[in-house]
Design an enzyme around this catalytic site. Structure first.
Site, PDB file in Angstrom:
ATOM      1  CG  HIS A  34      11.607 -67.764 -15.657  1.00 14.89           C
ATOM      2  ND1 HIS A  34      11.338 -68.923 -15.296  1.00 14.89           N
ATOM      3  CD2 HIS A  34      11.006 -67.061 -14.490  1.00 14.89           C
ATOM      4  CE1 HIS A  34      10.317 -69.224 -14.305  1.00 14.89           C
ATOM      5  NE2 HIS A  34      10.254 -67.936 -13.837  1.00 14.89           N
ATOM      6  CG  HIS A  67       5.004 -64.652  -7.564  1.00 15.77           C
ATOM      7  ND1 HIS A  67       5.929 -64.294  -6.599  1.00 15.77           N
ATOM      8  CD2 HIS A  67       5.422 -65.749  -8.228  1.00 15.77           C
ATOM      9  CE1 HIS A  67       7.276 -65.052  -6.997  1.00 15.77           C
ATOM     10  NE2 HIS A  67       6.597 -65.976  -7.729  1.00 15.77           N
TER      11      HIS A  67
END
Lengths: 87, 272
Positions: free
Chosen positions: B120, B184
Site C-alpha cells: 500500500h 503515526h
C-alpha cells in the site's frame, strides 16, 4: 533464524485464506510447521505483543500476526485473549 | 537530457482509498489536495513516475532486507495485503535499469529487483493520484527495520537520483513522488496517537525548503515524538532533494484519527 520463521508465519497468515482458521482450530499443529524457538511459540500462543517485540519481531509484522489471529487492533497490548486451550 | 517535470510527497495509509469520507471537515480538504496534485501531475504529463516508498514487510523482510532498492520490471503486481485494493501497474524496466546503473556508478550501492510486488505504500498514492495508467518505477527505502539509512543518506540519494534522471534519454519526462508519514505509531502501545504539533512543524520546515533542520532530527527523537511511522519522512527527504530543495506548497494537512495518522499532501517546487 527464527525471526525469519515468525515473518514467514505472518506472510502465510496474510496470503493463505484458510490458514487463520486452521491456526485457530489447532494452533500447536499449525505452529509446528515453522522453525520457531520455544519462547516464540509461547509468545504466539499467548498472542503476547510485547513479548514478540522483545523477542525481535518488528512491531509491523507483530501487529499483523496478532490481529490476523483475532485480536482487535486497538487492543493488541491490552487484550486477554489466548490461543491456548481453555481450562 | 531528461527532465524532472513534477515532484511531491503524500501520506499512504490505506484509509485514503478505503474510507475517503472518514471525517466531515478534513476529508473534503484532503480530497481537494489530492485532486489538485493529480491535476498537477496530469499537466506535467510524465512518461515515468518514480514512487519512493517504504515496504511494510510484504516484499522485504529479515530474509532479504536492502537499504535501498529500485524495481525494474515491465509490470509490478500488488500484494493487496489485508484486502487493501490495488492493481498491477506498468513498470519502466529499461528506464529503471538505466537509473540503477547510473546510481551504482555514482557510488550509490542501491539494490535491484527484477520482480518487485508493491504494497500500500506504493499503490495507495498511485490510486489516489490517478497514476494507474502511468509507468511506475518503485524506489524502496528501508524505513522500518534498524539500522535505517540516515536522513542525510536519503538526502544524498535524492541528489544522486536527480542527476541520474537528467542523464536519461533526451526528452523523457519524469515525476518523483515520496510517500509515507506523517506522525503515526504502528504496532506500538501509542498506536492511534497523532502529534499534530510535530507534523505541522515538520511541514513548515519542508515548505520553506529547510531540509538541513530536518536532517538534524535523530530517529530516537522522531520515534518518541511522532512514532515509528514518522521514520517514513525519509521518502519525503529524498523527493525534496531530488526536486532541488526549493520548497514546497503543503496542499493540506489533517490529523486523521480515523486513519490513526497525520495526513499531509505537498507539492514540491522543482528547481532547474
Amino acid at each position: 533464524m527464527s525471526v525469519v520463521g515468525l515473518c514467514r508465519l505472518v506472510r502465510d497468515l496474510e496470503r493463505t485464506p484458510t490458514l487463520p482458521g486452521e491456526f485457530l482450530a489447532d494452533p500447536e499443529v499449525a505452529l509446528s510447521r515453522y522453525p520457531l524457538t520455544a519462547a516464540e511459540r509461547d509468545a504466539v500462543l499467548d498472542l503476547d505483543a510485547q513479548r514478540l517485540v522483545d523477542l525481535g519481531l518488528n512491531p509491523l509484522p507483530m501487529r499483523s500476526l496478532v490481529t490476523l489471529l483475532g485480536v482487535p487492533n486497538p487492543q493488541i497490548y491490552t487484550h486477554r485473549l489466548s490461543l491456548r486451550p481453555r481450562g | 537530457m531528461a527532465t524532472l517535470v513534477h515532484a511531491g510527497a503524500t501520506s499512504h495509509v490505506s484509509g485514503i482509498i478505503r474510507t475517503p469520507d472518514a471525517h466531515p471537515e478534513h476529508s473534503p480538504r484532503l480530497d481537494a489536495a489530492w485532486t489538485q496534485m493529480a491535476a498537477g501531475i496530469t499537466a506535467a504529463d510524465p512518461d515515468v513516475v518514480i514512487v519512493v516508498a517504504p515496504d511494510h514487510y510484504e516484499t522485504f523482510g529479515p530474509e532479504n532486507l536492502p537499504i535501498f532498492c529500485i524495481g525494474a520490471a515491465d509490470h509490478h503486481d500488488p500484494w493487496n495485503e489485508h484486502g487493501i485494493p490495488g492493481e498491477t501497474v506498468r513498470g519502466a524496466e529499461q528506464t529503471a535499469l538505466a537509473l540503477h546503473d547510473d546510481l551504482v556508478h555514482a557510488d550509490f550501492d542501491i539494490a535491484l529487483s527484477r520482480e518487485m510486488n508493491l504494497d500500500h505504500g506504493f499503490l495507495v498514492p498511485v490510486q489516489r493520484l490517478g497514476l494507474e495508467d502511468r509507468a511506475i518505477i518503485p524506489l524502496y527505502i528501508n524505513c522500518t527495520t534498524a539500522p535505517l539509512p540516515s536522513l542525510r543518506r536519503c538526502r544524498d540519494l535524492g541528489l544522486a537520483l536527480r542527476s541520474a534522471i537528467e542523464r536519461l534519454d533526451e526528452g523523457l519526462r519524469v515525476a518523483v513522488l515520496g510517500t509515507g508519514g506523517v506522525s503515526h505509531w504502528v504496532g506500538l502501545p501509542q498506536m492511534g496517537e497523532i502529534n499534530e504539533e510535530w507534523d505541522r512543524d515538520f511541514l513548515a520546515r519542508y515548505a520553506r525548503g529547510d531540509l538541513e533542520s530536518i536532517l538534524g532530527m535523530s530517529d530516537a527523537e522522531i520515534t518518541a515524538d511522532a512514532g515509528n511511522g514518522a521514520l517514513e519522512i525519509r521518502t519525503w527527504v529524498t523527493a525534496a532533494a531530488c526536486s532541488g530543495v526549493a520548497g514546497a506548497e503543503v496542499l493540506a494537512y489533517a490529523p486523521m484519527h480515523a486513519w490513526v495518522t497525520g495526513i499531509a499532501v505537498a507539492e514540491l517546487e522543482v528547481a532547474p
